[in-house]
Design a protein around this motif. Sequence first.
Motif: not given
Lengths: 422, 128
Positions: A359-364, A369-374, A393-395, A398-406
């Motif tokens: 599971i890999c998160y990246s920050f913009a 943040a957004f992630s990939i899950v393998d 993470t889907p394209l 929302s801001d809230d989703e990106h915040k929760r990922e962060a």
Amino acid sequence: MRRLTRRAFIATSGAAAAAVWAPKLSAATAARIVVIGGGFGGLSAARYLRRHDPRLAITVIEREARYVTCPFSNGVLGGLYPLSRLGFGYERVMASGIDVLQQEAVGIDAVAKTVALSSGRTLKFDYLIVSPGIDFIWDSVQGYSPRAAEVMPHAWKAGAQTELLRRQLTAMPDGGLVVIGVPAMPYRCPPGPYERASLIAHYLKAQKPKSKIMILDASDSFIKQDLFMEAWKRCYPGLIEWVPASKSGKVMSVDASTLTVSTGFDDYHAAVANIIPAQRAGAIAVNAGLDQGTGYCAIDPLTFESRVHRRIYVLGDAAIAGEMPKSGFSANNQAKACARSILADLGGRHVAAAKLLNICYSFAEPDYAFSIVDGFEIKDGSLKLTFEDNRTTPLGASDDEHKREARSAASWYANITAEMFG
Amino acid sequence: MAAAGDDGPMRRRSRSAGWIRVCAALLVTAPCTPVLAGDPAPVRPSNSLQVQNGEALADACTSCHGIGGRSQGYIPSLAGAKKADLMRQLLAFRAQTGQATIMNRIARAYSDSELEALAGYFGSRPAP
């Protein structure tokens, strides 16, 4: 009691995955586990073994007194927090009953089952876990060298190089060009260069808005590309330019004396040049022949035992782990599967295949943040993705989703480092 | 080891299937009894050789959710939750009907019995 250990060895010297019926080791037996590398692979394995079997004699060989994680180090470049936030000591590891030697492992004798240390000492092992991370192929970029890296930092091993690159960014004038040179795959942390561009852009946008980042890439696509592109358009319009290999993006040579980066077609005069060279398994693994001349080490995907030597295991960035990327998360999951297979081997038991994740998160941005899950499982003798679709993470999230990922990413970091160092 | 203790019948089934597999692999030449009696990692009766033991399966989860399911920060702790609640949530994630950050993607990697073993394991851990 050592005889028992040896009997177990003889009994288990068949195929790696075969079930065996060796006698269980007595309570007094202390199998000797030596681990080269106190990072995400090696230390996760050592702690897992200690937690599951207090009898084992476990020694971790680590060059650095303090470990600095590569995960989250791009945030240092973006000025989000100091590098000291990413440093961990081995005090609690030692308190848990693991020997940590601040030494360099300089040689492996697979027949005598010994590891030679820089101090001149040799350590005997029953099981050896090799998790040295990566080393650089300096001549993959003409003109690049350890000396050139003092001017054009790679910052691809977190530590002094990270701080050097951060100092250069803070010292550069507004309107300067930051070049990030990305090597061909495989390399450590595939989304890392693009997260780095994002967080450097976060700093430049606020402090030096006339500056520009150019990513010169040896590949034509990259992981989470659509998500990065979406974030760049939204957060940093016009600030980051990505040049793929097909548009002559591959860095061919550098001149550290003039800060020039050349792709063979274009020369770029950088204010700051972050050159990431090509990589291979850490020198100790290569010198021991564990890579069979290929640069990375083939392993049994069930146990992570080397394909070259019995009871020598290779974890993390140094291993060829099928479709598992070279990441701290991968190394940590591999470590537990490997440790479990060693425990099974010691107990004369069959080991079942582990379910592995990455599971890999990246920050913009700090709150974006957004992630990939393998998921991975063994198919046709190699670690393959369990599912290929909808891993990121889907394209348009929302801001809230990106915040929760962060927030999830920060929590992940706290938990995985606690598993290792806590 | 509290691991998959809740799901007794399922576990027993898979263990005996694992026995058969392992014995067959050895052509039944070895004495096929004492050591495996306490084997914590029984083999699933499919050909995928996946772990069905809750504790072993949970190894992948604890990288985010913390050792024993005790988490720091935003990611929820799982330790001490009710097994039935965990199972309901995991199934909802897999069905893409639960509110999730990333678990809706991860849950697809697990079968019903694997989710059950995981819910059993974390449900049996002491609450933080």
